[in-house]
Scaffold this active site. Structure first.
Site, PDB file in Angstrom:
ATOM      1  N   HIS A 169       0.792  -1.140  -0.056  1.00 40.09           N
ATOM      2  CA  HIS A 169       0.096   0.019  -0.053  1.00 40.09           C
ATOM      3  C   HIS A 169       0.729   1.120  -0.171  1.00 40.09           C
ATOM      4  CE1 HIS A 169      -3.233   2.590   1.391  1.00 40.09           C
ATOM      5  NE2 HIS A 169      -2.586   3.141   2.065  1.00 40.09           N
ATOM      6  N   GLU A 170       1.778   1.140   0.922  1.00 38.15           N
ATOM      7  CA  GLU A 170       2.652   2.340   0.931  1.00 38.15           C
ATOM      8  C   GLU A 170       3.540   2.628  -0.331  1.00 38.15           C
ATOM      9  OE1 GLU A 170       2.105   4.681   3.135  1.00 38.15           O
ATOM     10  OE2 GLU A 170       0.887   3.344   4.400  1.00 38.15           O
TER      11      GLU A 170
ATOM     12  N   HIS B 137       1.738   4.565  -2.907  1.00 39.67           N
ATOM     13  CA  HIS B 137       1.801   5.833  -2.637  1.00 39.67           C
ATOM     14  C   HIS B 137       2.819   6.714  -3.319  1.00 39.67           C
ATOM     15  CE1 HIS B 137      -1.930   6.782  -0.213  1.00 39.67           C
ATOM     16  NE2 HIS B 137      -1.534   5.851   0.726  1.00 39.67           N
TER      17      HIS B 137
ATOM     18  N   HIS C 110      -5.336   7.638  -2.102  1.00 39.38           N
ATOM     19  CA  HIS C 110      -6.659   6.878  -1.459  1.00 39.38           C
ATOM     20  C   HIS C 110      -7.679   6.596  -2.517  1.00 39.38           C
ATOM     21  CE1 HIS C 110      -4.775   7.497   2.489  1.00 39.38           C
ATOM     22  NE2 HIS C 110      -4.188   6.217   2.044  1.00 39.38           N
TER      23      HIS C 110
ATOM     24  N   TYR D 130      -9.459   2.807   2.101  1.00 35.25           N
ATOM     25  CA  TYR D 130      -9.607   2.964   3.706  1.00 35.25           C
ATOM     26  C   TYR D 130     -10.435   1.802   4.030  1.00 35.25           C
ATOM     27  CZ  TYR D 130      -8.037   8.047   4.767  1.00 35.25           C
ATOM     28  OH  TYR D 130      -7.502   8.949   5.073  1.00 35.25           O
TER      29      TYR D 130
HETATM   30 ZN   LIG Z   1      -2.415   5.077   2.521  1.00 41.40          ZN
END
Ligand SMILES: [Zn+2]
Length: 440
Positions: free
Chosen positions: A160-161, A164, A170, A219
């Site tokens: 996930h990171e 980014h 998101h 999220y």
């Molecule tokens: Zn995030």
């Protein structure tokens, strides 16, 4: 987050810590939300990105329609190469960091070589700070930190990171999110409402990939909840359980990353694209149904294409190209091989249809109209490129073949002849092989 006291619980709680609110309530907080000075929990913004996003949020709050076009805020890594370095304090997490990198490499063309100062100017630097966080896209020259803090040492969280770092926002910030999720403002920790903002299309380029509630970048349902109740609900309750998964990249995540980085897998040879614009690579050999009318048992029309291996194809790097195609409309047909066009009639043709053929230097254009819908096939021999254009909506959702069913929804594009959607481009392509055709 400085206005709250954050405790690390002594028992190792999977990916979460306990946070005490100023009113004394204790809540569980995923590791992703622990970062200091972060935006939306785990994103670090440069001053420029922050200003632009703040401006967007202010404009939305005051319902100001701004016509100012914003550049997409995240910048890409050149040539889809993201060098990395694992800093000394993160050495203990090497195995899991490498598995998250391998996960990205196995699904996309993005490559993560170990940082080599002789070769690379910029790189992501895995460190162990407070929480898990990353910058959005490539924002620095030199080292760009990405924190894999305590509680973040899981493949999905690290992936996930990394998402980014390559430029993903998101998922629930997408301009179209309100069609898929409901934000429950009343349950959000006071002062944290901005973490649930959506951005406009000028900030996020979705590349027309459909919204995915099961995205690795979405999220969880109780992120930033002050009372344990959901801050996000799925519009379709059946989707609720997909939210916040951190197992790995979803198909939509993979497609988006491959589009963002123009991966060969989606712009390869032959260049395949469905009517709805979903790009993919297909390396089949011989004849395949490009598209046909699937509504009636006897199709109004049918277009087949022949692929051959390219001259520079090797076993390691197999590539094909389109060399011929056949069009049949009612009783009429046109067979195009290279620049040779043979047209004919299979018998008595009563339908008022005709295939129009036009030749211009190295380009052959075939056009036919059926039920007020016109299909144009432009065949450029030099590039072996076959462009298909459709004007008219009669056949939307009624087509099938390598170009999908043209129903406007990319999720249905990979339908096999029996109507199932497959996720594998090769399997999908093979299902459209024209049986009984021989190829030398
Ligand atoms: Zn995030």
């Amino acid at each position: 987050m400085s206005k709250y006291v954050v405790f690390y619980s002594t028992a190792c709680i999977f990916m979460s810590v306990t946070m005490t609110l100023s009113n004394g309530n204790k809540i569980e907080l995923p590791a992703e939300l622990q970062g200091k000075d972060t935006f939306e929990g785990d994103m670090k913004l440069t001053a420029d990105q922050f200003t632009k996003i703040e401006e967007r949020i202010e404009a939305q709050k005051h319902r100001i329609e701004t016509r100012k076009a914003y550049a997409i805020l995240s910048t890409r890594w050149e040539d889809a190469i993201v060098p990395y370095r694992i800093e000394p304090e993160s050495q203990g997490d090497t195995a899991v960091i490498l598995s998250a990198i391998a996960h990205w490499e196995s699904k996309t063309c993005i490559r993560f070589p170990q940082y080599d100062p002789a070769e690379h100017t910029s790189f992501i630097s895995f460190t162990k700070q407070d929480g898990c966080w990353s910058y959005i896209g490539k924002v620095f020259t030199g080292a760009q930190e990405i924190s894999i803090g305590i509680g973040c040492e899981h493949l999905g969280t690290i992936a996930h990171e990394i998402g980014h770092a390559i430029g993903f926002f998101h998922e629930q910030s997408r301009p179209d999110r309100d069609s898929y999720v409901i934000i429950n403002e009343d349950n959000i920790i006071d002062g944290y409402e901005d973490n649930f903002q959506k951005y406009d299309t000028g900030t996020i380029d979705t590349h027309q990939v459909p919204y995915d509630i099961g995205s690795l970048m979405h999220y969880g349902e109780r992120y930033f909840s002050k009372n344990g109740l959901n801050t996000i609900d799925a519009v379709n309750p059946a989707d609720q359980s997909k939210m916040g998964q951190r197992d790995g990249l979803s198909d939509a995540d993979i497609l988006l990353a491959n589009l963002m980085y123009k991966c060969p897998g989606v712009s390869g040879d032959p260049h395949m694209k469905t009517f709805d614009g979903r790009p993919y690579t297909f390396q089949g050999v011989c004849w395949y149904t490009l598209f046909k009318d699937c509504f009636y048992h006897k199709p109004d029309f049918e277009v087949a294409v022949k692929f051959e291996p390219r001259g520079d194809s090797t076993t390691d790097h197999f590539r094909t190209r389109a060399v011929a195609f056949n069009v049949s409309v009612g009783m009429e047909y046109a067979n195009v091989n290279g620049l040779d066009v043979i047209t004919g009639n299979k018998g008595h043709d009563t339908a008022a249809r005709s295939i129009r053929v036009q030749k211009e230097q190295n380009v052959v254009i075939l056009e036919f109209t059926s039920n007020n819908t016109t299909f144009t096939l432009e065949w450029a021999l030099r590039k072996h490129a076959l462009k298909v254009n459709v004007q008219g909506a009669t056949y939307n959702g009624r087509l099938c073949g390598l170009m999908g069913n043209a129903d406007g929804d990319t999720r249905n594009d990979f339908q096999t002849p029996d109507g199932n959607v497959v996720l594998d481009a090769a399997e999908f392509g093979e299902s459209w092989e024209v049986k009984g055709q021989t190829c030398e």
